[in-house]
Design a protein around this motif. Structure first.
Motif, mmCIF file in Angstrom:
data_model
loop_
_atom_site.group_PDB
_atom_site.id
_atom_site.type_symbol
_atom_site.label_atom_id
_atom_site.label_comp_id
_atom_site.label_asym_id
_atom_site.label_seq_id
_atom_site.Cartn_x
_atom_site.Cartn_y
_atom_site.Cartn_z
ATOM 1 N N GLU A 2 -3.783 -62.199 -46.637
ATOM 2 C CA GLU A 2 -4.911 -62.523 -47.511
ATOM 3 C C GLU A 2 -4.466 -63.429 -48.656
ATOM 4 O OE1 GLU A 2 -6.989 -59.108 -48.864
ATOM 5 O OE2 GLU A 2 -7.138 -58.218 -46.876
ATOM 6 N N THR A 3 -3.282 -63.176 -49.168
ATOM 7 C CA THR A 3 -2.757 -63.999 -50.255
ATOM 8 C C THR A 3 -2.577 -65.443 -49.787
ATOM 9 O OG1 THR A 3 -1.564 -62.069 -51.062
ATOM 10 C CG2 THR A 3 -0.931 -64.195 -51.956
ATOM 11 N N PHE A 4 -2.091 -65.608 -48.580
ATOM 12 C CA PHE A 4 -1.913 -66.960 -48.036
ATOM 13 C C PHE A 4 -3.253 -67.664 -47.881
ATOM 14 C CE2 PHE A 4 -1.717 -69.814 -44.338
ATOM 15 C CZ PHE A 4 -0.792 -70.728 -44.839
ATOM 16 N N LEU A 5 -4.272 -66.944 -47.413
ATOM 17 C CA LEU A 5 -5.594 -67.543 -47.247
ATOM 18 C C LEU A 5 -6.191 -67.931 -48.602
ATOM 19 C CD1 LEU A 5 -7.131 -65.319 -44.435
ATOM 20 C CD2 LEU A 5 -6.246 -67.642 -44.244
ATOM 21 N N GLU A 6 -5.996 -67.089 -49.609
ATOM 22 C CA GLU A 6 -6.492 -67.422 -50.942
ATOM 23 C C GLU A 6 -5.776 -68.653 -51.481
ATOM 24 O OE1 GLU A 6 -6.192 -64.059 -53.500
ATOM 25 O OE2 GLU A 6 -7.441 -62.803 -52.216
ATOM 26 N N PHE A 7 -4.470 -68.719 -51.259
ATOM 27 C CA PHE A 7 -3.703 -69.888 -51.692
ATOM 28 C C PHE A 7 -4.194 -71.148 -50.992
ATOM 29 C CE2 PHE A 7 -0.062 -72.740 -50.970
ATOM 30 C CZ PHE A 7 0.228 -73.058 -52.290
ATOM 31 N N LEU A 8 -4.439 -71.033 -49.693
ATOM 32 C CA LEU A 8 -4.926 -72.169 -48.924
ATOM 33 C C LEU A 8 -6.292 -72.628 -49.431
ATOM 34 C CD1 LEU A 8 -4.276 -74.009 -46.535
ATOM 35 C CD2 LEU A 8 -5.460 -72.382 -45.069
ATOM 36 N N ARG A 9 -7.157 -71.674 -49.761
ATOM 37 C CA ARG A 9 -8.474 -72.021 -50.297
ATOM 38 C C ARG A 9 -8.345 -72.778 -51.611
ATOM 39 N NH1 ARG A 9 -11.682 -66.318 -49.525
ATOM 40 N NH2 ARG A 9 -11.840 -66.383 -47.254
ATOM 41 N N GLU A 10 -7.468 -72.298 -52.482
ATOM 42 C CA GLU A 10 -7.290 -72.962 -53.775
ATOM 43 C C GLU A 10 -6.750 -74.379 -53.594
ATOM 44 O OE1 GLU A 10 -8.298 -71.911 -56.726
ATOM 45 O OE2 GLU A 10 -9.137 -70.166 -55.713
ATOM 46 N N ILE A 15 -7.910 -80.285 -53.577
ATOM 47 C CA ILE A 15 -7.966 -81.561 -52.863
ATOM 48 C C ILE A 15 -9.384 -82.116 -52.876
ATOM 49 C CG2 ILE A 15 -7.730 -82.644 -50.602
ATOM 50 C CD1 ILE A 15 -5.386 -80.702 -50.097
ATOM 51 N N VAL A 16 -10.355 -81.256 -52.620
ATOM 52 C CA VAL A 16 -11.751 -81.704 -52.604
ATOM 53 C C VAL A 16 -12.169 -82.179 -53.986
ATOM 54 C CG1 VAL A 16 -14.132 -80.922 -52.329
ATOM 55 C CG2 VAL A 16 -12.409 -80.288 -50.641
ATOM 56 N N SER A 20 -13.194 -86.038 -54.696
ATOM 57 C CA SER A 20 -14.563 -86.320 -55.136
ATOM 58 C C SER A 20 -14.563 -86.978 -56.509
ATOM 59 C CB SER A 20 -15.397 -85.043 -55.161
ATOM 60 O OG SER A 20 -14.837 -84.112 -56.074
ATOM 61 N N ALA A 21 -13.649 -86.574 -57.389
ATOM 62 C CA ALA A 21 -13.551 -87.212 -58.707
ATOM 63 C C ALA A 21 -13.117 -88.671 -58.565
ATOM 64 C CB ALA A 21 -12.564 -86.444 -59.582
ATOM 65 N N TYR A 22 -12.181 -88.944 -57.684
ATOM 66 C CA TYR A 22 -11.725 -90.313 -57.458
ATOM 67 C C TYR A 22 -12.862 -91.173 -56.917
ATOM 68 C CZ TYR A 22 -9.397 -94.223 -55.222
ATOM 69 O OH TYR A 22 -9.043 -95.483 -54.822
ATOM 70 N N PHE A 23 -13.582 -90.626 -55.937
ATOM 71 C CA PHE A 23 -14.688 -91.380 -55.353
ATOM 72 C C PHE A 23 -15.772 -91.635 -56.391
ATOM 73 C CE2 PHE A 23 -18.860 -91.413 -53.265
ATOM 74 C CZ PHE A 23 -18.702 -92.526 -52.462
ATOM 75 N N PHE A 24 -16.063 -90.615 -57.203
ATOM 76 C CA PHE A 24 -17.100 -90.758 -58.224
ATOM 77 C C PHE A 24 -16.713 -91.823 -59.244
ATOM 78 C CE2 PHE A 24 -18.909 -89.513 -62.343
ATOM 79 C CZ PHE A 24 -20.253 -89.607 -62.027
ATOM 80 N N ARG A 25 -15.467 -91.774 -59.723
ATOM 81 C CA ARG A 25 -15.014 -92.778 -60.693
ATOM 82 C C ARG A 25 -15.073 -94.176 -60.101
ATOM 83 N NH1 ARG A 25 -9.570 -89.694 -62.223
ATOM 84 N NH2 ARG A 25 -10.473 -87.913 -63.299
#
Length: 46
Positions: A2-10, A15-16, A20-25
């Motif tokens: 579960e810890t690995f999955l939480e880390f992967l989500r973060e 990355i997202v 998205s910030a780069y694309f927006f700028r």
């Protein structure tokens, strides 16, 4: 596991957010530049 999955989500969230910030700028800066150019051309033609 579960810890690995939480880390992967973060990591994916980061990355997202970064992409998205780069694309927006990039989109906002390009939009402002084209708006200024069109405005200057319109002002000089009058």
């Amino acid at each position: 596991m579960e810890t690995f999955l939480e880390f992967l989500r973060e990591v994916l969230k980061g990355i997202v957010r970064a992409s998205s910030a780069y694309f927006f700028r990039r989109h906002v800066l390009e939009h402002k530049k084209t708006t200024r150019r069109r405005h200057k051309q319109g002002g000089s033609q009058k």
